[in-house]
Scaffold this active site. Structure first.
Site, PDB file in Angstrom:
ATOM      1  N   GLY A  16      33.410  41.099  41.130  1.00 50.05           N
ATOM      2  CA  GLY A  16      33.457  41.943  39.933  1.00 50.05           C
ATOM      3  C   GLY A  16      32.451  43.072  40.026  1.00 50.05           C
ATOM      4  N   GLY A  18      31.845  45.310  37.334  1.00 46.72           N
ATOM      5  CA  GLY A  18      31.502  45.839  36.004  1.00 46.72           C
ATOM      6  C   GLY A  18      29.986  45.837  35.839  1.00 46.72           C
ATOM      7  N   GLY A  19      29.518  45.924  34.581  1.00 46.60           N
ATOM      8  CA  GLY A  19      28.078  46.006  34.335  1.00 46.60           C
ATOM      9  C   GLY A  19      27.318  44.831  34.919  1.00 46.60           C
ATOM     10  N   ALA A  20      27.824  43.617  34.738  1.00 55.44           N
ATOM     11  CA  ALA A  20      27.106  42.436  35.229  1.00 55.44           C
ATOM     12  C   ALA A  20      27.115  42.403  36.751  1.00 55.44           C
ATOM     13  CB  ALA A  20      27.741  41.166  34.659  1.00 55.44           C
ATOM     14  N   GLY A  21      28.269  42.698  37.342  1.00 53.28           N
ATOM     15  CA  GLY A  21      28.387  42.630  38.798  1.00 53.28           C
ATOM     16  C   GLY A  21      27.517  43.668  39.491  1.00 53.28           C
ATOM     17  N   PHE A 119      22.922  48.335  13.772  1.00 51.73           N
ATOM     18  CA  PHE A 119      24.162  47.639  14.097  1.00 51.73           C
ATOM     19  C   PHE A 119      24.210  46.376  13.245  1.00 51.73           C
ATOM     20  CE2 PHE A 119      27.019  47.916  18.059  1.00 51.73           C
ATOM     21  CZ  PHE A 119      27.218  49.277  17.920  1.00 51.73           C
ATOM     22  N   ASP A 219      40.034  35.593  35.053  1.00 52.47           N
ATOM     23  CA  ASP A 219      40.200  35.024  36.405  1.00 52.47           C
ATOM     24  C   ASP A 219      38.999  34.168  36.817  1.00 52.47           C
ATOM     25  OD1 ASP A 219      42.509  36.526  36.447  1.00 52.47           O
ATOM     26  OD2 ASP A 219      41.735  38.062  37.798  1.00 52.47           O
ATOM     27  N   GLN A 238      35.493  36.254  19.515  1.00 60.72           N
ATOM     28  CA  GLN A 238      35.162  37.255  18.495  1.00 60.72           C
ATOM     29  C   GLN A 238      36.350  38.163  18.199  1.00 60.72           C
ATOM     30  OE1 GLN A 238      31.999  40.556  19.077  1.00 60.72           O
ATOM     31  NE2 GLN A 238      31.244  39.132  17.545  1.00 60.72           N
ATOM     32  N   HIS A 240      36.992  41.598  16.425  1.00 58.29           N
ATOM     33  CA  HIS A 240      36.222  42.754  15.937  1.00 58.29           C
ATOM     34  C   HIS A 240      36.893  43.320  14.690  1.00 58.29           C
ATOM     35  CE1 HIS A 240      34.173  46.582  15.853  1.00 58.29           C
ATOM     36  NE2 HIS A 240      33.387  46.199  16.846  1.00 58.29           N
ATOM     37  N   LEU A 250      39.551  49.911  20.135  1.00 59.07           N
ATOM     38  CA  LEU A 250      38.351  49.689  19.327  1.00 59.07           C
ATOM     39  C   LEU A 250      37.834  50.964  18.659  1.00 59.07           C
ATOM     40  CD1 LEU A 250      36.001  47.567  18.724  1.00 59.07           C
ATOM     41  CD2 LEU A 250      34.751  48.847  20.445  1.00 59.07           C
ATOM     42  N   GLU A 253      31.491  49.789  16.245  1.00 58.66           N
ATOM     43  CA  GLU A 253      30.617  49.445  15.123  1.00 58.66           C
ATOM     44  C   GLU A 253      29.620  50.580  14.862  1.00 58.66           C
ATOM     45  OE1 GLU A 253      29.643  45.346  15.086  1.00 58.66           O
ATOM     46  OE2 GLU A 253      27.594  45.719  14.439  1.00 58.66           O
ATOM     47  N   ARG A 286      29.894  40.524  12.476  1.00 62.37           N
ATOM     48  CA  ARG A 286      31.317  40.823  12.676  1.00 62.37           C
ATOM     49  C   ARG A 286      32.260  39.764  12.112  1.00 62.37           C
ATOM     50  NH1 ARG A 286      31.030  43.310  18.809  1.00 62.37           N
ATOM     51  NH2 ARG A 286      30.132  45.277  18.114  1.00 62.37           N
ATOM     52  N   HIS A 351      38.300  40.587  20.661  1.00 63.32           N
ATOM     53  CA  HIS A 351      37.376  41.556  21.249  1.00 63.32           C
ATOM     54  C   HIS A 351      36.500  40.967  22.345  1.00 63.32           C
ATOM     55  CE1 HIS A 351      34.793  45.029  21.454  1.00 63.32           C
ATOM     56  NE2 HIS A 351      33.718  44.357  21.077  1.00 63.32           N
ATOM     57  N   ARG A 386      28.764  36.670  18.455  1.00 61.50           N
ATOM     58  CA  ARG A 386      27.908  37.656  19.134  1.00 61.50           C
ATOM     59  C   ARG A 386      27.591  38.809  18.194  1.00 61.50           C
ATOM     60  NH1 ARG A 386      28.606  42.575  21.841  1.00 61.50           N
ATOM     61  NH2 ARG A 386      30.874  42.517  21.894  1.00 61.50           N
TER      62      ARG A 386
HETATM   63  C1  LIG Z   1      36.244  48.332  23.749  1.00 61.20           C
HETATM   64  C2  LIG Z   1      34.974  47.560  23.896  1.00 61.20           C
HETATM   65  C3  LIG Z   1      33.769  48.095  23.468  1.00 61.20           C
HETATM   66  C4  LIG Z   1      32.571  47.384  23.614  1.00 61.20           C
HETATM   67  N1  LIG Z   1      31.394  47.953  23.195  1.00 61.20           N
HETATM   68  C5  LIG Z   1      30.230  47.257  23.376  1.00 61.20           C
HETATM   69  C6  LIG Z   1      28.969  47.834  23.000  1.00 61.20           C
HETATM   70  O1  LIG Z   1      28.892  48.960  22.526  1.00 61.20           O
HETATM   71  N2  LIG Z   1      27.852  47.098  23.182  1.00 61.20           N
HETATM   72  C7  LIG Z   1      27.876  45.839  23.717  1.00 61.20           C
HETATM   73  O2  LIG Z   1      26.821  45.233  23.859  1.00 61.20           O
HETATM   74  N3  LIG Z   1      29.058  45.292  24.104  1.00 61.20           N
HETATM   75  C8  LIG Z   1      30.226  45.966  23.957  1.00 61.20           C
HETATM   76  N4  LIG Z   1      31.406  45.394  24.344  1.00 61.20           N
HETATM   77  C9  LIG Z   1      31.376  44.159  25.144  1.00 61.20           C
HETATM   78  C10 LIG Z   1      30.987  44.487  26.586  1.00 61.20           C
HETATM   79  O3  LIG Z   1      31.328  45.815  26.895  1.00 61.20           O
HETATM   80  C11 LIG Z   1      31.651  43.570  27.598  1.00 61.20           C
HETATM   81  O4  LIG Z   1      31.434  42.229  27.240  1.00 61.20           O
HETATM   82  C12 LIG Z   1      31.073  43.818  28.975  1.00 61.20           C
HETATM   83  O5  LIG Z   1      31.158  45.180  29.314  1.00 61.20           O
HETATM   84  C13 LIG Z   1      31.749  42.995  30.056  1.00 61.20           C
HETATM   85  O6  LIG Z   1      31.134  43.337  31.276  1.00 61.20           O
HETATM   86  P1  LIG Z   1      31.352  42.465  32.577  1.00 61.20           P
HETATM   87  O7  LIG Z   1      30.565  43.083  33.655  1.00 61.20           O
HETATM   88  O8  LIG Z   1      31.128  41.042  32.257  1.00 61.20           O
HETATM   89  O9  LIG Z   1      32.936  42.638  32.858  1.00 61.20           O
HETATM   90  P2  LIG Z   1      33.822  43.941  33.185  1.00 61.20           P
HETATM   91  O10 LIG Z   1      33.119  45.198  32.937  1.00 61.20           O
HETATM   92  O11 LIG Z   1      35.137  43.710  32.498  1.00 61.20           O
HETATM   93  O12 LIG Z   1      34.019  43.820  34.740  1.00 61.20           O
HETATM   94  C14 LIG Z   1      34.786  42.790  35.303  1.00 61.20           C
HETATM   95  C15 LIG Z   1      34.914  43.084  36.785  1.00 61.20           C
HETATM   96  O13 LIG Z   1      35.504  41.958  37.417  1.00 61.20           O
HETATM   97  C16 LIG Z   1      36.512  42.369  38.296  1.00 61.20           C
HETATM   98  N5  LIG Z   1      37.473  41.264  38.413  1.00 61.20           N
HETATM   99  C17 LIG Z   1      38.044  40.532  37.425  1.00 61.20           C
HETATM  100  N6  LIG Z   1      38.850  39.595  37.957  1.00 61.20           N
HETATM  101  C18 LIG Z   1      38.779  39.734  39.298  1.00 61.20           C
HETATM  102  C19 LIG Z   1      39.405  39.078  40.382  1.00 61.20           C
HETATM  103  N7  LIG Z   1      40.267  38.072  40.222  1.00 61.20           N
HETATM  104  N8  LIG Z   1      39.118  39.499  41.635  1.00 61.20           N
HETATM  105  C20 LIG Z   1      38.257  40.531  41.852  1.00 61.20           C
HETATM  106  N9  LIG Z   1      37.655  41.194  40.851  1.00 61.20           N
HETATM  107  C21 LIG Z   1      37.911  40.790  39.595  1.00 61.20           C
HETATM  108  C22 LIG Z   1      37.068  43.639  37.680  1.00 61.20           C
HETATM  109  O14 LIG Z   1      37.628  44.445  38.686  1.00 61.20           O
HETATM  110  C23 LIG Z   1      35.799  44.271  37.102  1.00 61.20           C
HETATM  111  O15 LIG Z   1      35.156  45.052  38.091  1.00 61.20           O
HETATM  112  C24 LIG Z   1      32.605  46.099  24.189  1.00 61.20           C
HETATM  113  C25 LIG Z   1      33.806  45.546  24.617  1.00 61.20           C
HETATM  114  C26 LIG Z   1      34.982  46.254  24.467  1.00 61.20           C
HETATM  115  C27 LIG Z   1      36.276  45.617  24.897  1.00 61.20           C
END
Ligand SMILES: Cc1cc2nc3c(=O)[nH]c(=O)nc-3n(C[C@H](O)[C@H](O)[C@H](O)COP(=O)(O)OP(=O)(O)OC[C@H]3O[C@@H](n4cnc5c(N)ncnc54)[C@H](O)[C@@H]3O)c2cc1C
Length: 616
Positions: A16, A18-21, A119, A219, A238, A240, A250, A253, A286, A351, A386
């Site tokens: 992954g 995303g932000g965590a990865g 918030f 996944d 949650q 929203h 969305l 907030e 929320r 959400h 949350r």
């Molecule tokens: C519209 C929206 C607005 C939000 N706004 C806020 C906010 O303002 N403040 C806040 O604190 N939180 C907010 N949240 C919550 C927060 O953004 C998310 O919980 C967070 O960004 C999730 O990050 P993540 O890194 O866990 O996952 P993601 O950013 O979803 O990344 C997941 C990664 O995993 C990869 N992946 C998934 N499955 C597989 C697989 N089988 N094989 C290979 N790769 C895979 C994807 O390609 C992706 O790169 C919001 C959520 C949403 C939906």
């Protein structure tokens, strides 16, 4: 790094981008590990990019991480674990400042200080933001670091399952890597690593009306579950309060944080006027606002019998364009509404999943070598609800910790105990059947359950690679039904019965519908025979994951006979601390899910959090 056509080897694999990865990968690289990200989407297309509102961090004079921790524990309805919450709140300021030093363009005050806004559920305006595009900037800022540090990124690689040893006790299993499908070439490849960090995000696609992207299919959660890691508190989802009715898109907030007001069809500011949240009104937590909106609609005071109005016109064009410009575009593009001239229609939508892969404060699961961070994980900081702005700090705080730990830094012993061995002594009498016989009639080739028999790391990965190859060949070659109808039935059942308001009969109907989906899935097949960019194949595999995730959510919801945070039960409209101050854990148990419970940790470093009535 070792590579051959079918096997790649790194010290740490992050699944992954995303932000965590990204944060996990940067930390592991900093620690000197050879780290690679394997991701089905390009990192900057991850769903973190959709985050609008901001990051909670106690940065200002007058604020304190201890107050942030108190707000978070209260918001969790006392189901968060104090060691995790205190780690989140103490570390969030330094992680946020780190982002600023890496170049994140935070919004600023006239005097140059980084801006913060109120918030929901926060006792101090501590949500730090970059316009209404905070997540987009966060992803780009961290991706730059990943590129700068030379971290290998395998993008458009879909991870199908983990390579884990097969020991009867999950606490004794070891993870040696994972298997991925190269979306561009159609090849299956093994990834061998000492540490695997799951950072696969949310699972909103288990529902029909959601703010989540189509890629959010749970996944990683399903993979860890099948590998023997318990799913923690799955029933807490949650909804929203402000999503656009026709699409689920969305409306942040941040609109209410800046002063936006919610009205019912009678023009009442119902949160105050109808007594739902006499102190905080629109900025209540929320779960409180979502229930209030749906109550207004069900009692006949909804607009067009469906939604309520969110009005921000009084904020003035200059402020709206400066701080919420993105919202104007979303309302215009998806609802045809000009937010400067008229109120925006909003209703609750799925959400965020508070529950997830059980980890300790260092991101480790009970399976050795397997970590999780971000929305797919449950550490647990959010408990049963949350607070807005608390997910992004979770990504950077616990993403970093998982990365450091997986790469060998000593973070000290975790206080949170994980795995079946952490089971609470107090047993719960469940009046709900929790053993749905998930694998009855299953064809192992199409579902790929169970762990590898080998123990040698390379052989474990090779075994799993062989199994996943057979799985793909079976899905591509046999005749059968398409996954789309199954997925759609699953989403409909979850949206109808496992929503904001839940009751036993509806939850049982949902469970039956999920079992029916699982049964039909045994005959699923992929119509598109192509080997490259075969989205039909990927969506078919994702649908299997959604079935597993939906089942845990529903089982957890059926078992929990109380009202806590986002989980409301018609028959049990009160919080029952004597009986239910505990985490739900669901173990895969060879396809016959087992429910057990672990204690909530309310003892923090300096104080014990006493459960109080939660009012806003
Ligand atoms: C519209 C929206 C607005 C939000 N706004 C806020 C906010 O303002 N403040 C806040 O604190 N939180 C907010 N949240 C919550 C927060 O953004 C998310 O919980 C967070 O960004 C999730 O990050 P993540 O890194 O866990 O996952 P993601 O950013 O979803 O990344 C997941 C990664 O995993 C990869 N992946 C998934 N499955 C597989 C697989 N089988 N094989 C290979 N790769 C895979 C994807 O390609 C992706 O790169 C919001 C959520 C949403 C939906």
């Amino acid at each position: 790094m070792t590579n051959n056509a079918t096997m790649h080897e790194h010290d740490v694999i992050v699944v992954g981008g995303g932000g965590a990865g990204l944060r996990a990968a940067i930390a592991a690289e900093e620690e000197g590990a050879d780290v690679a990200i394997v991701t089905k989407l390009h990192p900057v297309r991850s769903h973190t990019g959709a985050a609008e509102g901001g990051i909670n961090a106690a940065l200002r004079d007058g604020d304190d991480p201890k107050d942030h921790a108190y707000d978070t524990m209260k918001g969790s309805d006392y189901l968060g674990d104090a060691p995790a919450i205190e780690t989140l709140c103490e570390t969030s300021p330094e992680e946020t400042i780190q982002l600023e030093h890496w170049g994140m363009p935070f919004s600023r005050e006239e005097d140059g200080r980084v801006s913060q806004r109120p918030f929901g559920g926060l006792s101090f305006p501590r949500t730090t933001y970059a316009g209404a595009e905070t997540g987009h900037h966060l992803l780009h800022t961290m991706y730059e670091q990943v590129v700068k540090r030379g971290v290998t990124v395998y993008d458009e690689f879909y991870v199908m399952d983990l390579a884990v040893t097969d020991h009867p006790d999950p606490d004794e299993r070891e993870c040696h890597g994972c298997i991925a499908y190269n979306i561009k070439s159609g090849d299956l490849v093994g990834f061998k690593a000492d540490g695997v960090i799951l950072a696969t995000g949310g699972d909103g696609q288990a529902f029909d009306h959601t703010t989540n992207a189509v890629a959010n299919t749970g996944d990683g959660l399903a993979m860890a579950y099948r590998a023997g890691v318990p799913v923690e508190d799955p029933e807490f989802v949650q909804f929203h309060p402000t999503t656009l009715p026709s699409t689920g898109v969305l409306i942040s907030e941040g609109v209410r944080g800046e002063g936006g007001i919610l009205y019912n069809s009678e023009g009442e500011r119902f949160l105050f006027e109808r007594g739902y949240a006499n102190n905080d009104g629109e900025l209540a937590s929320r779960d409180v606002v979502a229930r209030a909106e749906l109550t207004e609609v069900s009692e006949g005071r909804g607009v067009n019998d469906e939604y309520v109005d969110l009005d921000m016109r009084h904020l003035g064009e200059e402020r709206i364009v400066d701080r919420l410009e993105n919202i104007l575009h979303l309302a215009e593009d998806f609802e045809g509404v000009d937010g400067l001239e008229e109120p925006m229609p909003v209703k609750p939508g799925q959400h965020y999943h508070m529950g997830g892969i059980e980890t300790d404060e260092n991101g480790e699961t009970c399976v050795s070598g397997l970590y999780a961070a971000g929305e797919c994980a449950c550490v647990s900081v959010h408990g049963s609800n949350r607070l807005g702005g608390n997910a992004l700090p979770e990504l950077i705080v616990f993403g970093a910790r998982a990365g450091y730990d997986a790469a060998g830094r000593d973070l000290g012993e975790a206080r949170i105990d994980t795995g079946p061995g952490a089971r609470s002594e107090t047993e719960t009498d469940l009046d709900t059947p929790v053993s749905p016989g998930a694998l009855d009639g299953a064809e192992p080739d199409a579902v790929a359950d169970g762990g590898a028999l080998a123990t040698n790391a390379e052989a474990v990965v090779e075994d799993e690679l062989r199994r996943q190859r057979e799985r793909v060949e079976t899905l591509l070659e046999r005749d059968g039904i398409n996954h789309a109808e199954i997925r759609s039935d699953l989403q409909d059942a979850m949206t109808e019965f496992v929503n904001v308001f839940r009751e036993k009969e509806g939850l049982q109907q949902a469970l039956e519908a999920i079992r029916d989906c699982r049964e039909r899935y045994q005959n699923v097949a992929v119509a598109d025979p192509s080997r490259t960019f075969n989205t039909d194949l990927l969506h078919t595999i994702e649908t299997r994951n959604l079935i597993d995730v939906a089942e845990t959510i529903t089982l957890g919801a059926l078992a929990r006979d109380e009202f806590r945070g986002a989980h409301w039960r018609k028959e049990h409209q009160e919080r029952k601390d004597d009986e239910w101050l505990k985490h739900t854990m669901i173990s895969w148990n060879g396809g016959d899910p087992e429910v057990f419970y672990t204690d909530v940790i309310l003892e923090g470093e300096e104080k014990t959090y006493e459960p109080k009535i939660r009012s806003y």
